[in-house]
Design an enzyme around this catalytic site. Structure first.
Site, mmCIF file in Angstrom:
data_model
loop_
_atom_site.group_PDB
_atom_site.id
_atom_site.type_symbol
_atom_site.label_atom_id
_atom_site.label_comp_id
_atom_site.label_asym_id
_atom_site.label_seq_id
_atom_site.Cartn_x
_atom_site.Cartn_y
_atom_site.Cartn_z
ATOM 1 N N SER A 121 -19.945 31.127 27.250
ATOM 2 C CA SER A 121 -18.632 31.047 26.601
ATOM 3 C C SER A 121 -18.383 32.112 25.546
ATOM 4 O O SER A 121 -17.237 32.382 25.224
ATOM 5 C CB SER A 121 -18.452 29.665 25.975
ATOM 6 O OG SER A 121 -19.488 29.412 25.043
ATOM 7 N N ASP A 173 -14.472 27.039 16.310
ATOM 8 C CA ASP A 173 -14.615 25.614 16.610
ATOM 9 C C ASP A 173 -16.053 25.217 16.331
ATOM 10 O O ASP A 173 -16.795 25.989 15.732
ATOM 11 C CB ASP A 173 -14.182 25.304 18.057
ATOM 12 C CG ASP A 173 -15.021 26.020 19.101
ATOM 13 O OD1 ASP A 173 -16.152 26.457 18.778
ATOM 14 O OD2 ASP A 173 -14.565 26.159 20.247
ATOM 15 N N HIS A 223 -18.274 27.907 18.432
ATOM 16 C CA HIS A 223 -17.991 29.328 18.654
ATOM 17 C C HIS A 223 -17.472 30.069 17.430
ATOM 18 O O HIS A 223 -16.655 29.517 16.697
ATOM 19 C CB HIS A 223 -16.963 29.475 19.787
ATOM 20 C CG HIS A 223 -17.386 28.804 21.054
ATOM 21 N ND1 HIS A 223 -16.912 27.566 21.427
ATOM 22 C CD2 HIS A 223 -18.251 29.180 22.013
ATOM 23 C CE1 HIS A 223 -17.470 27.224 22.586
ATOM 24 N NE2 HIS A 223 -18.297 28.175 22.957
#
Ligand SMILES: *[C@@H]1O[C@H](CO)[C@@H](O)[C@H](O)[C@H]1NC(C)=O
Ligand SMILES: *[C@@H]1O[C@H](CO)[C@@H](O)[C@H](O)[C@H]1NC(C)=O
Length: 369
Positions: free
Chosen positions: A39, A334, A337
């Site tokens: 991600s 978040d 991340h």
């Protein structure tokens, strides 16, 4: 299906030639950048995974992206795949699945393709979140289909020359560690050292036998690797600690895995003639940032920007949840991340940072070889 795909590849060819010309005009430092991983460098592959729970294609993700819209990046804006592309004078490579799923659109595969998928792991994981992602080995299979298209269009020699000057970026490993700590039974199967060894062995096998061996045979020479960060200090992990301290055990794992990773890369360099790499020690710079945020332009390194509850990590960054305004001051977007600002800061170092953070050379030097 097969002939459709062929037509699609022929179509690519014209796009390819066009952008070849464009790239020439813009004088990019490298012909292309191919991206593999999870991600942190996914630019939207997971948007096309019907059963994936790891998605970010909703607001407020993308709020600081040039379009102001969610793209599938797990971030308020750009990630290292974007920033590094900018540094070398390329547009961000499209996600592989966006290319495959939207065949009627024009895409520029010549500048590279992004295969990264949120939730991707090195070791195949039974957990639903991870199993629905595009694993590293699947990413390699996808790469091969792109490379075959290049060979068909350019011929072997030109495709190899293209590969030899291109950059191959890999960033993976965090999810394997998260998976161990989140699993109710993995610790009954493997002791921590066993699991870490397994991670390293799998990665070495994938890198040597499948990923890099294939890439190397096809001409690739320049590998950029981003090590695992201080993942025990993510808001998600601090949240689990009533003192809100970092999960030091998890950080130790990340550190040890990175050591395995760098020795593997050194070995690879000894074995493969003409192979060069640039390893980015994201761990140390992230740790320094956490210890002295203001020295690096940050003011909030514990609390996420998007999310709610304690440390903004109780409820994840989902649609309609609150988010902060001082996003450039936060290390974390978040609960897992980094923010665009953090990615920007790290990407500058990946590109031309000192040897404190890049080993044995930075990307700028890697390109010049
Ligand atoms: C997702 O579902 C759509 C519609 O059923 C299908 O066309 C598409 O191929 C699927 N995508 C993947 C990656 O499985
Ligand atoms: C919780 O945080 C403290 C520091 O505040 C640290 O010493 C401790 O190891 C952490 N606990 C766990 C389980 O990581």
């Amino acid at each position: 299906m097969a002939s459709n795909f062929h037509g699609f590849l022929i179509f690519f060819f014209f796009i390819f030639m066009f952008f070849n010309y464009m790239t020439f005009l813009e004088a990019a430092l490298v012909p292309a950048m191919y991206v593999f991983g999870d991600s942190l460098v996914d630019v939207g592959n997971n948007n096309y995974l019907n059963f994936s729970a790891a998605k970010a294609n909703f607001y407020p993700n993308g709020i600081d992206f040039p379009t102001g819209k969610p793209t599938g990046r797990f971030c308020n804006g750009k990630n290292p795949a974007d920033f590094l592309a900018e540094k070398v004078g390329l547009a961000s490579a499209s996600s592989y699945l966006s290319i495959i799923e939207n065949r009627s659109h024009t895409y520029n595969i010549n500048i590279g393709v992004n295969f990264a998928s949120g939730g991707a792991t090195i070791i195949p994981q039974p957990n639903q979140i991870f199993v629905t992602s595009i694993s590293l080995s699947k990413q390699v299979v996808y790469y091969n289909s792109i490379y075959e298209a290049l060979v068909r269009d350019l011929g072997v020699n030109k495709a190899k020359a293209h590969a030899s000057k291109s950059l191959y970026l890999i960033e993976i490993g965090s999810n394997d560690i998260f998976a161990y700590f989140a699993s109710p039974n993995l610790d009954k199967i493997y002791t921590p050292p066993q699991y870490l060894n397994l991670m390293s062995q799998h990665f070495e096998k994938q890198l040597k036998c499948y990923l890099w061996q294939r890439l190397y045979e096809n001409g690739a020479r320049k590998l950029v690797v981003i090590g695992v960060g201080v993942i025990g200090c993510t808001p998600a992990m601090r949240y689990q600690n009533f003192t809100e301290g970092c999960n030091s055990e998890m950080n130790r794992w990340a550190f040890v895995f990175n050591q395995h990773l760098t020795s593997m890369l050194k070995k690879l360099k000894d074995e493969l003639f003409g192979f060069h790499f640039s390893y980015f020690d994201g761990f140390s710079i992230m740790l320094s940032t956490i210890h002295k945020p203001t020295s690096f332009g940050f003011s909030e390194v514990k609390v996420a920007c998007c999310g709610s509850g304690r440390l903004k990590a109780e409820v994840a960054c989902i649609p309609k949840v609150s988010y902060c305004n001082n996003r450039d001051k936060h290390l974390f977007w978040d609960k897992y991340h980094p923010t665009q600002q953090a990615h920007h800061f790290f990407s500058d170092l990946i590109f031309n940072g000192p040897q404190t953070y890049t080993f044995p050379i930075n990307v700028q030097t890697l390109i010049a070889i």
